[in-house]
Design a protein around this motif. Structure first.
Motif, mmCIF file in Angstrom:
data_model
loop_
_atom_site.group_PDB
_atom_site.id
_atom_site.type_symbol
_atom_site.label_atom_id
_atom_site.label_comp_id
_atom_site.label_asym_id
_atom_site.label_seq_id
_atom_site.Cartn_x
_atom_site.Cartn_y
_atom_site.Cartn_z
ATOM 1 N N PHE A 199 0.832 -1.204 0.000
ATOM 2 C CA PHE A 199 0.000 0.000 0.000
ATOM 3 C C PHE A 199 0.868 1.255 0.000
ATOM 4 O O PHE A 199 0.493 2.278 -0.581
ATOM 5 N N GLY A 200 2.017 1.170 0.649
ATOM 6 C CA GLY A 200 2.945 2.298 0.651
ATOM 7 C C GLY A 200 3.750 2.402 -0.630
ATOM 8 O O GLY A 200 4.133 3.498 -1.049
ATOM 9 N N LEU A 201 4.003 1.261 -1.266
ATOM 10 C CA LEU A 201 4.761 1.267 -2.515
ATOM 11 C C LEU A 201 3.924 1.777 -3.687
ATOM 12 O O LEU A 201 4.459 2.396 -4.613
ATOM 13 N N ASP A 202 2.626 1.523 -3.656
ATOM 14 C CA ASP A 202 1.766 1.892 -4.792
ATOM 15 C C ASP A 202 1.935 3.342 -5.244
ATOM 16 O O ASP A 202 2.138 3.599 -6.446
ATOM 17 N N PRO A 203 1.838 4.336 -4.341
ATOM 18 C CA PRO A 203 1.934 5.727 -4.803
ATOM 19 C C PRO A 203 3.274 6.057 -5.464
ATOM 20 O O PRO A 203 3.320 6.885 -6.381
ATOM 21 N N ILE A 204 4.337 5.420 -4.997
ATOM 22 C CA ILE A 204 5.667 5.706 -5.548
ATOM 23 C C ILE A 204 5.690 5.442 -7.045
ATOM 24 O O ILE A 204 6.234 6.232 -7.834
ATOM 25 N N PHE A 205 5.062 4.341 -7.446
ATOM 26 C CA PHE A 205 5.151 3.915 -8.838
ATOM 27 C C PHE A 205 3.907 4.275 -9.655
ATOM 28 O O PHE A 205 4.005 4.514 -10.863
ATOM 29 N N ALA A 206 2.757 4.333 -9.014
ATOM 30 C CA ALA A 206 1.545 4.738 -9.734
ATOM 31 C C ALA A 206 1.603 6.203 -10.120
ATOM 32 O O ALA A 206 1.131 6.597 -11.198
ATOM 33 N N ASP A 207 2.195 7.015 -9.255
ATOM 34 C CA ASP A 207 2.252 8.460 -9.507
ATOM 35 C C ASP A 207 3.416 8.857 -10.408
ATOM 36 O O ASP A 207 3.450 9.979 -10.917
ATOM 37 N N ASP A 208 4.361 7.955 -10.605
ATOM 38 C CA ASP A 208 5.538 8.273 -11.425
ATOM 39 C C ASP A 208 5.907 7.046 -12.265
ATOM 40 O O ASP A 208 6.820 6.300 -11.920
ATOM 41 N N PRO A 209 5.187 6.811 -13.363
ATOM 42 C CA PRO A 209 5.442 5.629 -14.190
ATOM 43 C C PRO A 209 6.872 5.537 -14.712
ATOM 44 O O PRO A 209 7.362 4.438 -14.963
ATOM 45 N N SER A 210 7.552 6.664 -14.848
ATOM 46 C CA SER A 210 8.928 6.616 -15.350
ATOM 47 C C SER A 210 9.843 5.916 -14.360
ATOM 48 O O SER A 210 10.785 5.222 -14.753
ATOM 49 N N THR A 211 9.568 6.098 -13.073
ATOM 50 C CA THR A 211 10.362 5.410 -12.058
ATOM 51 C C THR A 211 10.128 3.905 -12.141
ATOM 52 O O THR A 211 11.072 3.108 -12.022
ATOM 53 N N LEU A 212 8.895 3.513 -12.354
ATOM 54 C CA LEU A 212 8.579 2.097 -12.508
ATOM 55 C C LEU A 212 9.291 1.517 -13.722
ATOM 56 O O LEU A 212 9.866 0.423 -13.664
ATOM 57 N N GLU A 213 9.285 2.257 -14.816
ATOM 58 C CA GLU A 213 9.935 1.781 -16.034
ATOM 59 C C GLU A 213 11.438 1.612 -15.829
ATOM 60 O O GLU A 213 12.028 0.610 -16.259
ATOM 61 N N LYS A 214 12.054 2.575 -15.148
ATOM 62 C CA LYS A 214 13.496 2.476 -14.899
ATOM 63 C C LYS A 214 13.820 1.299 -13.987
ATOM 64 O O LYS A 214 14.829 0.621 -14.175
ATOM 65 N N LEU A 215 12.956 1.063 -12.994
ATOM 66 C CA LEU A 215 13.179 -0.071 -12.093
ATOM 67 C C LEU A 215 13.095 -1.381 -12.866
ATOM 68 O O LEU A 215 13.964 -2.258 -12.721
ATOM 69 N N ASN A 216 12.067 -1.521 -13.691
ATOM 70 C CA ASN A 216 11.893 -2.765 -14.443
ATOM 71 C C ASN A 216 12.942 -2.951 -15.524
ATOM 72 O O ASN A 216 13.232 -4.084 -15.925
#
Length: 423
Positions: A199-216
């Motif tokens: 639940f705490g991780l969701d906003p980090i990546f839902a609000d900033d898709p570029s961060t999710l893309e870089k992580l993946n």
């Protein structure tokens, strides 16, 4: 000879009429009344009331048969992968849009559903959950939905002259006040439960898709994202300040109910349907004593809610009965059918026309807040290699003093990368 031909034409005409009737009922367009449609899902999932209802309704309406393939839950993922690899995949495949879906070649194995007539009837949150990062709809969400957040004992708070929080600072103050007067602020079931941190991780990546893309894409790690460390630091501090009580490492799924019903703990991070399926009867407090506010885990100032994790009906694009499978999904997506299936089931609506389900007063009362602060489940569904169990294991190692915050984040990174590499 003429009599035989006339009789033959009569038989063919009757067969054609029957085929048209079956097609109008949502069956296979070819009109084969003996069609057998295979559906693969976990044993516990396919035994749900609304699932048995929709299967029976489909069979009655079409004359077709639904053949259930239901491996034990613990064997499901491995068995499903084996079937698809051997070219024995089912017509309809049921799966949650989580990291385990990466074990399949989604683009090659499943038909995208963007063009289906029922798409516009999906609620925004249900549709978002079933959509991949390229905007493709992967499945029909046919499941009980929920809203996850911080559920709190409003009766108890009122009696203490305290109120729900609207900011992270207010939530921290509330937890400290409860701890100082002898209450366990948060029931954190560390013994086997693994959903809370997401639940705490969701906003980090839902609000900033570029961060999710870089992580993946392995350009960055959790350790390079300050908000991830902020989350783990907050959890460590909460445990150290007694906000989880002194038995949280020995508190598991079966203990949450008694802990909340007795008032031993005031709040927990969970979902609304739990209160209707698992909160014990006869306790000091019942579902009517609880309300909902956002979950505050130090990654979203105004808090966050997580939308439901949904079981999707996916269509095997390489199956022998693709059109029949699409027809089955269309049947399930008709209002008269999903309303019959979900009648009396406590769930948030997945369809705009869903009216027979029970929606909790807790969710209804918090509707405006949910609309403003809800995120689609992101950590569990979008982070490659994510495992809630791995995150829980890293947290528990930190709780036991075997590592610190930095080490916990490293453990999360290591396990994520290991799962990605061993995919």
């Amino acid at each position: 000879m003429r009599r035989k031909r006339t009789r033959l034409f009569s038989i063919l005409a009757l067969a054609l009429s029957a085929a048209v009737l079956l097609a109008s009922c949502g069956g296979q367009k070819s009109g084969d009344s003996h069609l057998t449609l295979t559906v693969l899902g976990k044993r516990s999932d396919l035994g749900k009331t609304y699932m048995t209802r929709i299967f029976e309704r489909y069979e009655t309406a079409t004359g077709n048969e639904v053949k259930i393939i239901d491996p034990e839950d613990s064997e499901y993922e491995a068995e499903a992968v084996r079937l698809f690899q051997e070219g024995k995949g089912p017509d309809v495949f049921m799966h949650f849009h989580n990291a385990d879906l990466n074990r399949f070649d989604v683009a090659a194995d499943f038909r995208y559903l963007n063009d289906q007539a029922w798409v516009d009837d999906l609620t925004d949150s249900a549709r978002a959950y079933c959509t991949d990062s390229d905007g493709n709809l992967l499945g029909l969400p046919f499941w009980e939905s929920s809203v996850s957040g911080c559920y709190y004992n409003k009766t108890l708070l009122d009696s203490l002259g305290l109120k729900a929080a609207a900011t992270q600072a207010e939530f921290d103050t509330l937890c400290q006040a409860l701890a100082e007067i002898g209450y366990t602020p948060i029931c954190w079931p560390a013994d086997g439960c693994s959903w809370m941190a997401q639940f705490g991780l969701d906003p980090i990546f839902a609000d900033d898709p570029s961060t999710l893309e870089k992580l993946n894409d392995h350009e960055i790690a959790y350790a390079d994202i300050p908000a991830v460390t902020d989350l783990i630091q907050w959890i460590a501090d909460a445990a150290g300040r007694g906000w989880f009580g002194d038995r949280y490492l020995n508190t598991g799924w079966s203990d949450i109910s008694s802990t909340l019903a007795s008032g031993k703990a005031v709040m927990t991070f969970i979902w609304d349907t739990w209160f209707y399926t698992d909160l014990e009867e006869g306790g000091k407090y019942t579902v009517d004593d609880f309300a909902l506010m956002p979950a505050f885990l130090n990654t979203a100032e105004g808090g966050t809610y997580e939308g439901g994790n949904l079981n999707m009906m996916m269509v095997n694009r390489n199956g022998a009965q693709v059109e029949a499978a699409l027809d089955f999904l269309a049947f399930c997506a008709q209002p008269e059918n999903y309303n019959a299936a979900f009648a009396g089931i406590p769930t948030v609506s997945c369809f705009k026309g869903q009216t027979t389900n029970i929606q909790s007063q807790m969710v209804t009362d918090a509707a405006a807040s949910i609309a403003a602060k809800e995120r689609v489940s992101t950590a569990a569904t979008r982070i490659e290699g994510y495992s809630g169990d791995d995150v829980a294991a890293a947290l528990n190692s930190m709780f036991r003093g075997e590592t610190d915050v930095k080490g916990c984040v490293k453990m999360m990174d290591d396990s994520r990368l290991s799962r990605t590499e061993n995919g």
